[in-house]
Design an enzyme around this catalytic site. Structure first.
Site, short mmCIF file in Angstrom:
data_model
loop_
_atom_site.label_atom_id
_atom_site.label_comp_id
_atom_site.label_asym_id
_atom_site.label_seq_id
_atom_site.Cartn_x
_atom_site.Cartn_y
_atom_site.Cartn_z
N THR A 231 -67.09 -19.33 -18.26
CA THR A 231 -66.27 -18.58 -17.29
C THR A 231 -65.06 -17.98 -18.00
O THR A 231 -64.10 -17.59 -17.36
CB THR A 231 -65.76 -19.50 -16.14
N ARG A 233 -64.65 -15.75 -21.59
CA ARG A 233 -64.85 -14.37 -22.01
C ARG A 233 -66.24 -14.25 -22.63
O ARG A 233 -66.65 -15.11 -23.41
CB ARG A 233 -63.79 -13.93 -23.04
N ASP A 257 -70.19 -16.40 -15.99
CA ASP A 257 -69.41 -15.50 -15.13
C ASP A 257 -68.94 -14.29 -15.95
O ASP A 257 -68.36 -13.36 -15.39
CB ASP A 257 -68.20 -16.23 -14.55
N GLU A 262 -70.34 -6.86 -20.61
CA GLU A 262 -70.16 -6.72 -19.17
C GLU A 262 -69.47 -5.41 -18.77
O GLU A 262 -69.60 -4.96 -17.62
CB GLU A 262 -69.38 -7.90 -18.60
N HIS A 294 -68.26 -11.71 -13.13
CA HIS A 294 -66.82 -11.93 -13.41
C HIS A 294 -66.04 -12.10 -12.09
O HIS A 294 -65.08 -11.37 -11.82
CB HIS A 294 -66.24 -10.78 -14.24
N ALA A 296 -65.04 -15.35 -11.02
CA ALA A 296 -64.45 -16.69 -10.93
C ALA A 296 -63.03 -16.65 -10.38
O ALA A 296 -62.59 -17.55 -9.68
CB ALA A 296 -64.48 -17.36 -12.30
#
Ligand code: NAD
Length: 337
Positions: A231, A233, A257, A262, A294, A296
């Site tokens: 969660t 990077r 996450d 991304e 992403h 979280a």
């Protein structure tokens, strides 16, 4: 002060439009900040950006040419900003160092429990009228060993969150904390954490040193069937190595996450498009991989804190030239991100 907010989604507009201090004149841009869009900042004193805006040397140069004096990050990590370039151009960079460590820690636990007990698959099955339990068997969390890499704000809350589950906790941090030690948590070397952990959760920042921390070499030393949670990077993980680990069975579960590429995917609705990232698509084919986009940090409390701290940062810098959340470029260091 004129503020341009980049990478604006509805939730950003809704949040930042409420509680807006009278001294801030705010404009929202849906565009991500990059070399093509940086000219939009023309005439603005400050800009506000998020995790996937690309603030490299070229972008900073354009921003400086157009009069931007402050980059306010509405996030904690600042790996996407060239701090050296900002310093050279006299642009102040500030951030929101902590908005809700609980949000991220709780999401990490959510990924763990979902992967273990397969709630996402069970939910889809039951909606289809399939009440079979085949393939849904999980394991007791009680008695398992959870390895935490990075025992800062989020790592420590994560420890508290999981401590009620009867698990054994191992920790690794480049800078071990006395506070953590007094809680009876054992710091170990990475090799031992890899060897002994049933679940490994990453809570360290992305630095030159932690880039691809989880690679072939690390995975080879992990317990067979390990669960990997990220969660923090995306680039902490070498995705190709993780795919190989999943195929070989060394890795039993992956909860992400964040993802190293991304920027081309997350936060956008691409449901009508062909995803071009074959690595990401391959990851999604595994039944034991769970990916969130992403999210979280995405709780009401966190968003309110992000907004309030961002506004406070900007007003303090405008009034005094500084604030507590300025990000300083530390030359030749790999521990600042
Ligand atoms: P923090 O600075 O409080 O803690 C980071 C910890 O990592 C520190 O204890 C530090 O000593 C340790 N560390 C530094 N270098 C290390 C290394 N090489 N190996 C091991 N440990 C190392 O940060 P935090 O607030 O706990 O946040 C952790 C990370 O979570 C952030 O860097 C950010 O990337 C990520 N994050 C993700 C989300 C999300 O929505 N998914 C939200 C906020 C933060």
């Amino acid at each position: 002060m004129k503020l341009a907010v980049f990478s604006t989604k509805k939730w950003v507009r809704d949040s930042f439009s409420s509680n807006l201090p009278p001294s801030l004149d705010i404009t929202f841009f849906e565009a991500r900040l990059n070399a093509e869009t940086a000219v939009l900042a023309d005439g603005f004193d400050s800009i506000c950006i998020f995790v996937n805006d690309d603030v490299n040397d070229t972008v900073i140069g354009i921003l400086a040419d157009h009069g931007v004096r402050i980059i306010a990050m509405r996030c904690a990590g600042f790996n996407n900003v060239d701090l050296k370039s900002a310093e050279m151009h006299g642009i102040i960079v500030c951030r929101v160092p902590a908005y809700s460590p609980y949000a991220i820690a709780e999401h990490a636990l959510g990924l763990i429990l979902s992967l273990n007990r397969k709630y996402h698959r069970a939910h889809a099955r039951v909606r289809e009228g399939n009440f079979s339990l085949d393939g849904l068997m999980g394991f007791d969390m009680h008695g398992k060993t959870i390895g935490i890499i990075g025992t800062g704000r989020i790592g420590r809350i994560f420890m508290n969150v999981i401590s009620g589950l009867g698990v054994k906790i191992l920790a690794y941090d480049k800078f071990p904390s006395d506070e953590v030690k007094t809680k009876g948590i054992t710091y170990v070397e990475l090799e031992q954490l890899y060897k002994d952990s049933d679940i490994i959760s990453l809570h360290c920042p992305l630095t030159y040193e932690t880039y691809h921390l989880i690679n072939d070499f690390a995975i080879k030393s992990m317990k067979k069937g390990v669960m990997l949670i990220n969660t923090s990077r995306g680039p902490l993980i070498d995705t190709g190595s993780v795919i190989n680990g999943l195929k070989s069975g060394i890795i039993g579960y992956v909860g992400l996450d964040v993802y190293e590429e991304e920027g081309d995917l997350f936060f956008e609705d691409l449901s009508d498009e062909v995803i071009q990232d074959d690595t990401f698509v391959r990851l999604q084919t595994f039944p034991n991989v769970l990916i969130t986009s992403h999210q979280a940090f995405f709780t009401t409390e966190a968003i309110d804190n992000i907004r309030d701290t961002t506004f406070d940062n900007l007003i303090q810098i405008e009034d005094t030239g500084t604030c507590a959340n300025i990000v300083i470029n530390v030359p030749d260091t790999d521990t600042v991100r």
